[in-house]
Design a protein around this motif. Sequence first.
Motif, short mmCIF file in Angstrom:
data_model
loop_
_atom_site.label_atom_id
_atom_site.label_comp_id
_atom_site.label_asym_id
_atom_site.label_seq_id
_atom_site.Cartn_x
_atom_site.Cartn_y
_atom_site.Cartn_z
N PRO A 6 0.83 -1.21 0.00
CA PRO A 6 0.00 0.00 0.00
C PRO A 6 0.87 1.27 0.00
N VAL A 8 2.13 4.79 1.56
CA VAL A 8 2.30 5.27 2.93
C VAL A 8 2.00 6.76 3.00
N GLY A 73 -1.16 6.38 16.12
CA GLY A 73 -1.53 5.06 15.62
C GLY A 73 -1.24 4.91 14.14
N VAL A 74 -1.50 3.70 13.64
CA VAL A 74 -1.32 3.39 12.21
C VAL A 74 -2.67 2.90 11.70
N SER A 76 -4.90 1.45 8.57
CA SER A 76 -4.60 0.73 7.33
C SER A 76 -5.76 -0.08 6.77
N PRO A 78 -8.15 -1.37 4.35
CA PRO A 78 -8.03 -1.22 2.89
C PRO A 78 -9.10 -0.30 2.29
N HIS A 85 -5.44 1.79 -1.72
CA HIS A 85 -5.09 1.41 -0.34
C HIS A 85 -3.93 2.26 0.19
N VAL A 87 -1.79 3.35 3.89
CA VAL A 87 -1.50 3.10 5.31
C VAL A 87 -1.06 4.44 5.88
N VAL A 89 0.28 6.80 8.92
CA VAL A 89 0.94 6.89 10.21
C VAL A 89 0.54 8.24 10.79
N THR B 5 5.68 5.83 -3.00
CA THR B 5 6.01 5.96 -1.58
C THR B 5 6.86 4.73 -1.19
N VAL B 8 5.76 -0.80 2.52
CA VAL B 8 5.32 -0.98 3.91
C VAL B 8 5.56 -2.42 4.35
N ILE B 46 -1.30 -5.29 -0.66
CA ILE B 46 -2.39 -4.36 -0.96
C ILE B 46 -3.70 -5.08 -0.66
N GLY B 47 -4.58 -4.42 0.08
CA GLY B 47 -5.87 -5.03 0.41
C GLY B 47 -5.91 -5.70 1.78
N SER B 49 -4.95 -5.16 6.06
CA SER B 49 -4.52 -4.20 7.09
C SER B 49 -3.15 -4.63 7.61
N VAL B 50 -2.44 -3.73 8.26
CA VAL B 50 -1.12 -4.10 8.80
C VAL B 50 -1.26 -5.14 9.91
N LEU B 71 1.10 -1.52 19.57
CA LEU B 71 1.99 -0.96 18.55
C LEU B 71 3.24 -0.48 19.26
#
Lengths: 140, 140
Positions: A6, A8, A73-74, A76, A78, A85, A87, A89, B5, B8, B46-47, B49-50, B71
């Motif tokens: 994804p 950033v 937080g992060v 993410s 989708p 998509h 993510v 920060v 970017t 990730v 892609i698609g 979440s972390v 985290l």
Amino acid sequence: MAIKTPHVTVDGVIEIYNEGIFQGIVLIERENLPYGHALPGGFVDIGESVEDALKREMKEEVQLDVEIVELLGVYSNPKRDPRFHTVSVVYICKADQNPIAADDAKAAAVISLNDLQDMDLVFDHNEIISDYLINRIYKS
Amino acid sequence: MAIKTPHVTVDGVIEIYNEGIFQGIVLIERENLPYGHALPGGFVDIGESVEDALKREMKEEVQLDVEIVELLGVYSNPKRDPRFHTVSVVYICKADQNPIAADDAKAAAVISLNDLQDMDLVFDHNEIISDYLINRIYKS
């Protein structure tokens, strides 16, 4: 090997202080799609840290030199961004001047915590604000 | 508009418990370049979440079903990965079984906190471990 991940991004919850007194946080009205109110933020460039990207974006969009307070937080999910998509920060940061809209921001304002709860924001920024308010309660 | 970017990634500081007693954290020996010892981790698809990427990678690399604790931080120094710029989202998580090396991991082991401080890890994983140890001290 072509690795695809994804995009950033960084977003800032900027706390504005006037002579040491907390005033509220900065929201912008977006110049580009998706239109609406949002936290200031943008894409992280290759070759820059997310902290540097945050400081650059806050300067570009609302003309503020911010000091980072902490990582909030992060984000993410989708589906958080209708375009593709991302993510994000998200940092809590602070500044002691008023924001001036520039670049991708059509307008910028300092919103009190009371008014903030009634705002309808784009992306998942309402969720970020909710997490921020919980974070503030824990610290106070 | 072609937006570029950094990539990730996710990394896990997996705390292993045996009948409720903390044993240490999981390190792997990497099958691929850069060779050496590291935290288990990998690229976010892609698609997903972390958080989902973390659980998938921990399952793939060390065969553990982990529970996310919190985290720890986001690591994005452009020089942290010798291959290209990566932004790693790092979580503290826990599991109650022993790791089994698979996929990108040639070996996996549970390392006590005492031994951990003497390990020379790849990427910026020594910095991550240092932050983790500080985080543990604050919580204890």
